[in-house]
Design an enzyme around this catalytic site. Structure first.
Site, PDB file in Angstrom:
ATOM      1  N   THR A  40       0.840  -1.204   0.000  1.00  8.88           N
ATOM      2  CA  THR A  40       0.000   0.000   0.000  1.00  8.88           C
ATOM      3  C   THR A  40       0.870   1.247   0.000  1.00  8.88           C
ATOM      4  O   THR A  40       0.630   2.194  -0.769  1.00  8.88           O
ATOM      5  CB  THR A  40      -0.926   0.012   1.230  1.00  8.88           C
ATOM      6  N   ARG A  67       3.882 -11.051   9.434  1.00  8.75           N
ATOM      7  CA  ARG A  67       2.720 -11.418  10.247  1.00  8.75           C
ATOM      8  C   ARG A  67       2.448 -10.376  11.331  1.00  8.75           C
ATOM      9  O   ARG A  67       1.307 -10.201  11.753  1.00  8.75           O
ATOM     10  CB  ARG A  67       2.920 -12.792  10.892  1.00  8.75           C
ATOM     11  N   THR A  70       1.211  -4.255  12.497  1.00 11.53           N
ATOM     12  CA  THR A  70       0.395  -3.220  13.133  1.00 11.53           C
ATOM     13  C   THR A  70      -0.047  -3.604  14.541  1.00 11.53           C
ATOM     14  O   THR A  70      -0.752  -2.817  15.189  1.00 11.53           O
ATOM     15  CB  THR A  70      -0.853  -2.939  12.280  1.00 11.53           C
ATOM     16  N   LYS A 140     -15.208  -0.099  17.186  1.00  8.63           N
ATOM     17  CA  LYS A 140     -15.664   0.092  18.564  1.00  8.63           C
ATOM     18  C   LYS A 140     -15.577   1.558  18.963  1.00  8.63           C
ATOM     19  O   LYS A 140     -16.475   2.088  19.631  1.00  8.63           O
ATOM     20  CB  LYS A 140     -14.828  -0.768  19.512  1.00  8.63           C
ATOM     21  N   ARG A 218     -38.202  -5.941  -5.406  1.00 12.52           N
ATOM     22  CA  ARG A 218     -39.389  -5.081  -5.496  1.00 12.52           C
ATOM     23  C   ARG A 218     -40.221  -5.211  -4.230  1.00 12.52           C
ATOM     24  O   ARG A 218     -40.711  -4.239  -3.685  1.00 12.52           O
ATOM     25  CB  ARG A 218     -40.236  -5.469  -6.707  1.00 12.52           C
ATOM     26  N   HIS A 278     -44.844 -20.979  -9.455  1.00 12.38           N
ATOM     27  CA  HIS A 278     -44.946 -21.083  -8.002  1.00 12.38           C
ATOM     28  C   HIS A 278     -44.061 -22.211  -7.456  1.00 12.38           C
ATOM     29  O   HIS A 278     -44.495 -23.032  -6.647  1.00 12.38           O
ATOM     30  CB  HIS A 278     -46.396 -21.276  -7.568  1.00 12.38           C
ATOM     31  N   GLU A 330     -42.561 -14.491 -17.148  1.00 18.02           N
ATOM     32  CA  GLU A 330     -41.990 -13.583 -16.154  1.00 18.02           C
ATOM     33  C   GLU A 330     -40.476 -13.504 -16.239  1.00 18.02           C
ATOM     34  O   GLU A 330     -39.889 -12.428 -16.201  1.00 18.02           O
ATOM     35  CB  GLU A 330     -42.389 -14.027 -14.740  1.00 18.02           C
TER      36      GLU A 330
END
Length: 526
Positions: A40, A67, A70, A140, A218, A278, A330
């Protein structure tokens, strides 16, 4: 919760770089300091965006092959510290913790790696730990921190900053926090399901459903009900993965019926067409071409086919499309639609047309989930497949080759008909179907009446059930159902067997000269 929170520092760590550069540039233009890691940081720097490495911020290098990057108090303290809490502010000052006001994380692509067929170790290495921990902490503390887990929300953040002089609103932060927890929950659910699968666990202590890409319908089954379609990862092709290429907005019933249609037609190797109404088939046939199969399926019950769903198991061609548009339909669903067929379907502009990109594997494993009051009911998909070798002949007469072929086709269809299910098949096509009755003999009688109705509408000399094969999804509890099938003209029957009155049913079949086979497998569908 304070309403507006100004963003001075952002931490960005994304596996999906879509939209990253323009987003980073927009933040930098506002003077926001950007912390970042690995790829990044490289992507932002290559675009001229000033970035500070997380390792420089924490004073601690990345370790354990990345691993641990941060997982550090200076990161989590900056995310979790309550800005309006005096003790938290004192701790931040004492330990040199700088606040992080915006967290942008897209998790390691575990789902993509798993779907690619990668091995166990590769999947393990693509389980994000630091990203998930930061997301939870920021979500949080959304009273003070804005958290973004999807590039689709970059624009909303930029717009909020522009509208509020570099600050975000409480309503946006809470909205994004909800999505953040949802993303982590779905991510973890996928990992748990995968691990359970590798150990053969079928009833884990905790079971979680996860979906994404909500598509509002819908309405639900009725106009006063709301409904949403969620897509699931690593899914079989079908109604849930289909792309709509034409027509009005889809409804709940449209998709429910479409799912029934595509699952049924996928049972056949030859060109096949299913017409559903149906959630029950009103016509199904296989033939050497789709257009012939459609005609045969349509003739089973022309009245019920009106306003139904049509599914095919081959790319839809022009001749078949020309037959479909002759009546009101349909939904049309196919693995693909040829350009000429698409032009024909466009004549019915409101008709919904779906492409699935493939056919669901009828033998594919999977779980079906149904909600109950206070619970979830899970079961395996009915992936049973019956062949001629699985059949036991129980009558004096064995089915001939033509009857055997139709018996197996009838059995495949019956698996997709609501119980109690009765299906008459002749020459590779359904000719009468009885569905969803409380009494099995009533299903037979309804099918017989349907056949007589079709005889009149098609101007035939007799019902098409004469000389047909009939399937029953469960055993005949009495001989009355078999007698009714014989009176409708059936000459062969396929059923599971297993009734305490099997001997009476077999005797009735012998009396009428019917060939009957047992499968030993029941196919209830509720």
């Amino acid at each position: 919760m304070s309403d507006l929170v100004r963003i001075a520092r952002a931490l960005i760590s994304v596996s999906d770089k879509t939209g990253l550069v323009s987003f980073g540039q927009a933040l930098a233009e506002r003077g926001i300091e950007i912390l970042s890691t690995g790829g990044t940081a490289r992507a932002l720097r290559s675009a001229g965006v000033a970035v500070r490495d997380v390792a420089d911020h924490t004073g601690f290098p990345e370790i354990l092959d990345g691993r641990v990057k941060t997982l550090h108090p200076l990161i989590h303290g900056g995310l979790l510290a309550r800005r309006d809490n005096p003790d938290d502010r004192a701790a931040m000052q004492k330990h040199g913790i700088a606040p992080i006001d915006l967290l942008v994380v897209s998790l390691y692509p575990f789902e993509t790696v798993l779907a690619s067929g990668a091995g166990f170790d590769d999947c393990i290495e693509n389980i994000d730990i630091g990203g998930s921990a930061m997301i939870r902490g920021a979500a949080k503390n959304h009273a003070s921190v804005t958290v973004v887990v999807d590039q689709a929300d970059y624009a909303a953040v930029i717009d909020d900053l522009a509208a509020n002089d570099g600050a975000t609103t409480a309503i946006l932060r809470r909205h994004l926090a909800g999505m953040a927890f949802g993303r982590v929950a779905a991510y973890d659910a996928g990992i748990a399901a995968w691990l359970d699968k590798t150990t053969g666990e079928t009833a884990p202590r905790w079971f979680t459903l996860a979906g994404t890409d909500p598509l509002p319908m819908r309405y639900g089954e009725n106009p006063h009900q709301t409904a949403v379609l969620y897509r699931i990862g690593n899914a079989r092709p079908g109604a849930g993965t289909a792309r709509q290429v034409q027509g009005r907005e889809l409804g709940y019933n449209n998709l429910n019926d479409t799912d029934a249609a595509i699952e049924l037609v996928a049972e056949f190797e030859r060109p096949a067409v299913a017409i559903i109404k149906h959630a029950n088939p009103c016509g199904i046939a296989e033939a050497d071409s789709l257009v012939v199969a459609y005609g045969n399926a349509f003739d089973c019950d022309r009245i019920s086919a009106f306003g139904g769903i049509v599914a095919v198991n081959r790319p839809l061609d022009q001749p078949t499309a020309e037959q479909i548009v002759k009546i009101m339909t349909e939904v049309v669903v196919a693995p693909a639609i040829e350009p000429a067929a698409r032009d024909v379907l466009a004549q019915r502009r409101t008709m919904r047309v779906l492409e699935t990109g493939g056919m669901p594997d009828p033998a594919g494993r999977g779980r079906l989930v149904r909600t109950l009051a206070g619970g979830l009911l899970l079961q395996d998909r009915d992936d049973s497949r019956i062949t001629a070798d699985d059949l036991s002949v129980v009558t004096r007469r064995a089915p001939n080759a033509g009857e055997l072929r139709d018996l197996l086709i009838a059995w495949r269809i019956a698996k997709h008909v609501k119980s109690n299910a009765i299906v008459f098949v002749k020459d590779g096509a359904s000719v009468a179907i009885g569905a969803g009755q409380m009494s099995r003999v009533d299903s037979v009688r309804i099918a017989g009446q349907k056949a007589r109705d079709a005889m009149e509408s098609l101007n035939l000399p007799g019902p098409r059930t004469v000389g047909s094969a009939v399937a029953s999804d469960a055993f005949f509890p009495f001989d009355d159902g078999l007698v009714a099938a014989a009176e409708a003209g059936a000459t062969a029957v396929i059923q599971p067997g297993g009734s305490v009155r099997d001997s009476e049913v077999i005797a009735a079949a012998d009396k009428y000269g019917i060939a009957m086979v047992f499968t030993g497998v029941r196919n209830f569908r509720h």
